[in-house]
Design a protein around this motif. Sequence first.
Motif, PDB file in Angstrom:
ATOM      1  N   LYS A 180      79.644  38.789  72.405  1.00 26.96           N
ATOM      2  CA  LYS A 180      79.680  38.767  71.487  1.00 26.96           C
ATOM      3  C   LYS A 180      78.769  38.641  69.925  1.00 26.96           C
ATOM      4  O   LYS A 180      79.681  39.477  68.944  1.00 26.96           O
ATOM      5  CB  LYS A 180      81.057  37.798  71.436  1.00 26.96           C
ATOM      6  CG  LYS A 180      82.118  37.829  70.915  1.00 26.96           C
ATOM      7  CD  LYS A 180      83.070  36.854  70.938  1.00 26.96           C
ATOM      8  CE  LYS A 180      84.249  36.967  70.200  1.00 26.96           C
ATOM      9  NZ  LYS A 180      85.691  36.491  70.553  1.00 26.96           N
ATOM     10  N   HIS A 181      78.110  37.858  70.004  1.00 28.61           N
ATOM     11  CA  HIS A 181      77.092  37.209  69.348  1.00 28.61           C
ATOM     12  C   HIS A 181      76.215  38.798  68.446  1.00 28.61           C
ATOM     13  O   HIS A 181      75.741  38.896  67.200  1.00 28.61           O
ATOM     14  CB  HIS A 181      75.983  35.763  69.594  1.00 28.61           C
ATOM     15  CG  HIS A 181      75.081  36.167  68.201  1.00 28.61           C
ATOM     16  ND1 HIS A 181      74.036  36.548  68.288  1.00 28.61           N
ATOM     17  CD2 HIS A 181      75.631  34.980  67.946  1.00 28.61           C
ATOM     18  CE1 HIS A 181      73.687  35.875  67.077  1.00 28.61           C
ATOM     19  NE2 HIS A 181      74.246  35.024  66.635  1.00 28.61           N
TER      20      HIS A 181
ATOM     21  N   CYS B  23      77.340  41.638  69.065  1.00 24.18           N
ATOM     22  CA  CYS B  23      78.541  42.750  68.289  1.00 24.18           C
ATOM     23  C   CYS B  23      78.579  41.881  66.817  1.00 24.18           C
ATOM     24  O   CYS B  23      79.294  42.929  65.887  1.00 24.18           O
ATOM     25  CB  CYS B  23      79.347  42.424  68.617  1.00 24.18           C
ATOM     26  SG  CYS B  23      79.701  43.263  70.340  1.00 24.18           S
ATOM     27  N   LYS B  24      78.407  40.982  66.678  1.00 26.65           N
ATOM     28  CA  LYS B  24      78.631  40.447  65.020  1.00 26.65           C
ATOM     29  C   LYS B  24      77.586  40.654  64.527  1.00 26.65           C
ATOM     30  O   LYS B  24      77.915  40.959  63.354  1.00 26.65           O
ATOM     31  CB  LYS B  24      78.631  38.802  65.010  1.00 26.65           C
ATOM     32  CG  LYS B  24      79.993  38.056  66.007  1.00 26.65           C
ATOM     33  CD  LYS B  24      80.382  36.568  65.797  1.00 26.65           C
ATOM     34  CE  LYS B  24      81.462  35.905  66.451  1.00 26.65           C
ATOM     35  NZ  LYS B  24      81.495  34.919  66.582  1.00 26.65           N
TER      36      LYS B  24
ATOM     37  N   ILE C 262      85.056  40.744  68.827  1.00 24.64           N
ATOM     38  CA  ILE C 262      84.914  40.324  67.630  1.00 24.64           C
ATOM     39  C   ILE C 262      86.469  39.913  66.966  1.00 24.64           C
ATOM     40  O   ILE C 262      86.779  38.960  66.965  1.00 24.64           O
ATOM     41  CB  ILE C 262      84.360  40.646  66.208  1.00 24.64           C
ATOM     42  CG1 ILE C 262      82.889  40.976  66.208  1.00 24.64           C
ATOM     43  CG2 ILE C 262      84.222  39.389  65.283  1.00 24.64           C
ATOM     44  CD1 ILE C 262      81.903  41.348  65.671  1.00 24.64           C
TER      45      ILE C 262
ATOM     46  N   PHE D 246      77.365  42.847  60.918  1.00 25.54           N
ATOM     47  CA  PHE D 246      76.556  42.091  59.958  1.00 25.54           C
ATOM     48  C   PHE D 246      76.165  42.904  59.479  1.00 25.54           C
ATOM     49  O   PHE D 246      76.328  43.521  57.940  1.00 25.54           O
ATOM     50  CB  PHE D 246      76.343  40.520  59.835  1.00 25.54           C
ATOM     51  CG  PHE D 246      75.357  39.840  59.217  1.00 25.54           C
ATOM     52  CD1 PHE D 246      76.571  39.656  58.076  1.00 25.54           C
ATOM     53  CD2 PHE D 246      74.414  40.704  58.800  1.00 25.54           C
ATOM     54  CE1 PHE D 246      75.634  39.428  56.674  1.00 25.54           C
ATOM     55  CE2 PHE D 246      73.507  40.317  57.658  1.00 25.54           C
ATOM     56  CZ  PHE D 246      73.904  39.505  56.905  1.00 25.54           C
TER      57      PHE D 246
END
Length: 251
Positions: A49-50, A52-53, A94, A57
């Motif tokens: 998930k991080h 994907c963030k 996200i 970004f």
Amino acid sequence: MIEKKYKIPFYVIWTGFFIIWLGISTVVYSSIVVIFGFISYSAAYSVMKHWCKMLVFFSGINLEVEGFDKLDKKSQYMFIINHTSAFDIPVLVIGIPLFTNFIAKKELFFIPLFGHGLRTIGHISIDRSNARDALKSMKKAIDQLRRKGRSLILFPEGTRSSTGRVGEFKRASFALAKDAGIKMVPVLIHGADTIARKNSWFLTPGSVKIIIADPVPEEIVVQSSKEELKDMAFNTVLAMQNNQYELAAKR
């Protein structure tokens, strides 16, 4: 004679930077996911998930989510979503606050480290050219939903839209929804097609919106035919998309 000066377009520079970062981060994050997978599924999922963030970004996406308050974190859902971009999965990971898996073409699972990371998280491989193997993948998806309490992301169009407009939904996805016997949730992704257009190598930073419709109760999913579920989901997603275009036209 005046010498002309040529400037490299911003989107070319941005895309070049993103491709370099993507290559490095894929190796790093996939390796961490695989390692953490031996310790804790939730830890491995958090790493994914991080990543994907970071993808969102560095691609310049401004993400907005509408309707996530309609979801119960203790429930399971079959998310029926239009497919417009390679960035659909990262923004959904996200935007949807649940453990979600998706069914992906088998070729992605052959990519070193990245494919291992997909398996670690529980994403499901499908061979679209082999009906028997595709059926096995569907059964695996249902079993995973029931045993592990995860939700599933489905793209019933089967492929990315080349125009951004919602395409025809295929009935196979709704056979899976009926067999799973869980709530079905139509979801619209709006704007992702402008970030990374199909058959284009360049990024164009911009806004993406996820709109989550009201969940369809389990009893309606089970009692309805595949055709009825298909029409229900398609009409809901299409109506949400038309509403977004109307709002944009008024601005």
